[in-house]
Enzyme design. Sequence first.
Site, short mmCIF file in Angstrom:
data_model
loop_
_atom_site.label_atom_id
_atom_site.label_comp_id
_atom_site.label_asym_id
_atom_site.label_seq_id
_atom_site.Cartn_x
_atom_site.Cartn_y
_atom_site.Cartn_z
N CYS A 121 0.91 -1.39 0.24
CA CYS A 121 0.04 -0.16 -0.06
C CYS A 121 0.92 1.15 0.06
O CYS A 121 1.97 1.36 0.12
CB CYS A 121 -0.83 0.01 1.33
SG CYS A 121 -2.37 1.28 0.93
N CYS A 137 -4.03 5.82 0.21
CA CYS A 137 -3.51 4.67 -0.24
C CYS A 137 -3.16 4.72 -1.49
O CYS A 137 -2.60 3.41 -2.43
CB CYS A 137 -4.53 3.54 0.03
SG CYS A 137 -4.98 3.27 1.66
N LYS A 197 -12.60 -5.07 2.26
CA LYS A 197 -12.04 -4.15 3.17
C LYS A 197 -12.99 -2.70 3.27
O LYS A 197 -13.14 -2.07 2.37
CB LYS A 197 -10.58 -3.72 2.91
CG LYS A 197 -10.00 -2.70 3.77
CD LYS A 197 -8.59 -2.38 3.69
CE LYS A 197 -8.04 -1.14 4.18
NZ LYS A 197 -6.75 -1.10 3.92
N ARG A 219 -11.16 7.71 3.27
CA ARG A 219 -10.92 6.81 2.42
C ARG A 219 -12.23 6.20 1.85
O ARG A 219 -12.17 4.77 1.25
CB ARG A 219 -10.13 5.44 3.02
CG ARG A 219 -8.86 5.96 3.68
CD ARG A 219 -7.98 4.57 3.83
NE ARG A 219 -6.96 4.82 4.78
CZ ARG A 219 -5.69 5.45 4.83
NH1 ARG A 219 -5.68 6.57 3.63
NH2 ARG A 219 -4.86 5.52 5.80
N LYS A 248 -11.78 -7.60 6.32
CA LYS A 248 -11.43 -6.74 7.28
C LYS A 248 -12.09 -5.65 7.42
O LYS A 248 -12.69 -5.04 6.43
CB LYS A 248 -9.89 -6.24 6.76
CG LYS A 248 -9.52 -5.27 7.39
CD LYS A 248 -7.88 -4.79 6.98
CE LYS A 248 -7.39 -3.50 7.36
NZ LYS A 248 -6.13 -3.23 6.82
C1 PBG Z 1 -4.19 0.71 4.72
C2 PBG Z 1 -4.55 0.05 6.03
C3 PBG Z 1 -5.36 -0.06 7.15
C4 PBG Z 1 -4.95 -1.26 8.16
C5 PBG Z 1 -3.99 -1.86 7.64
N1 PBG Z 1 -3.44 -1.26 6.25
C6 PBG Z 1 -6.49 0.79 7.28
C7 PBG Z 1 -6.37 2.26 7.17
O1 PBG Z 1 -5.50 2.79 7.57
O2 PBG Z 1 -7.27 2.59 6.32
C8 PBG Z 1 -5.78 -1.27 9.32
C9 PBG Z 1 -5.04 -2.33 10.09
C10 PBG Z 1 -5.75 -2.30 11.77
O3 PBG Z 1 -6.37 -1.46 12.04
O4 PBG Z 1 -5.12 -2.97 12.41
N2 PBG Z 1 -3.84 0.32 3.61
ZN ZN Z 2 -3.27 2.04 2.62
#
Ligand code: PBG
Ligand code: ZN
Length: 327
Positions: free
Chosen positions: A120, A130, A199, A221, A252
Site C-alpha cells: 500500500c 493509499c 475491506k 478513504r 477486514k
Molecule cells: C491501509 C491499512 C489499514 C490497516 C492496515 N492497512 C486501514 C487504514 O488505515 O485505512 C488497518 C489495520 C488495523 O487497524 O489493524 N492500507
Molecule cells: Zn493504505
Amino acid sequence: MLQLLRRPRRVRSNEALRQIVRENSIETRQLIYPMFVSEKVDRAEAISSMPGVYQYSVDELVENAKRVFDLGIPAILLFGIPHLKDELGSQAFDPNGIVQTAVRSLKHSVPDLLVITDVCLCEYTSHGHCGIVDKRKGRFEVLNDRSVEVLVQTAVSQAEAGADVVAPSDMMDGRIGAIRSGLDQAGFSDLPIMSYAAKFSSAFYGPFREAAENAPQFGDRQSYQMDPANANEALREVALDIEEGADLIIVKPGLPYLDILWRVKERFGLPTAVYNISGEYAMLKAAAANGWIEEKRAVLELIIGFRRAGADMVITYWAKDLASWLK
Ligand code: PBG
Ligand code: ZN
C-alpha cells in the site's frame, strides 16, 4: 420426550466428551502476527493505543520475529514506516526502502518464517492516502490507474527482496490483476497474492493509524474502501479479486463483519483470513486494563468466533499471547 431434552446436557457435563465433540479450535499454525518496522526509530517504540505492540528498528524486528517464530507462529504481516514521505510514496518501491531492507534481513536470519508484506502507499505518501492523489481546487481525487502502476512496482520490489507473499491493502480497482502480471513478468509467477478483497471503511482502524503513521491528511478513504452497509458489494469485490488472481482472501475488519467472512468462505472456499484489527484490539485491551473484562477468556472467545465464522487464518495482535496460552 424428556429423554430427548436431556441429550445436550448429558454430553456437555462430561469433560472428555465435551472435548471430543468440540467443532472448532484455534491453532497456533493459523495465526499471522502484524509487525511494524520503522526507519525512524533505533529502539522499540511503544504504540500507546495498542499496548504490547511496537514499532521496531530492523535489528529489533528480526530479533522479535525470531521469538514469534519460536512460539510456533508461522507468519508475520509486515508494515513499514519510511523516514521520508512524498506525493508519490516513492519509498514504497525503493529497493533499499525500509520494508525491502527488513525483508532481506528477516529472510537471512529467520528463513522459515513466512513474510507477508503489506502492499500500500498510505505509509509512504505525504498525504496519507493509499494511492496517488490529484488535489485541485480544494477537491481531491485518487487516481486509480496511476496508483495501480506504483503498487505493482511496490509488490515487485518486495518480491525481489524475498517476500513470501504480497498482501495488497490499497483497494484500488484492478490492482490484483496488474500485480499478478507484474509479478509474472518479473519472474515471480509462483509468488502468492493475499488480497484484502473485502475491506471496509472503518472507525476501528484508528489505533493502526498511530502505529503505521498513515492517517489521511485530508479527506477520508470512502472512495476506495467499502461502505459498511454493503454485503453483496463485498462478495462482488471478492469475486473480482479471485478472477484477477488472488490466491488468499482477507476480510477486514473482523468483529463487525462476521457475516461477510461466513459468506466469503461459503461462496468461494478459498483460504480465507480475517484481520482482527487495531480498534478491536485496543477496545478489549482498554477494558481489560480497567478490570472490566477478563482478557484471556475474551480473546479466546473472540478468536473462536472467527474460526466458527469460517476463518482459516487469523491476523491478530494477540498472536503471541495466543501461542503461549495454547501451549
Ligand atoms: C491501509 C491499512 C489499514 C490497516 C492496515 N492497512 C486501514 C487504514 O488505515 O485505512 C488497518 C489495520 C488495523 O487497524 O489493524 N492500507
Ligand atoms: Zn493504505
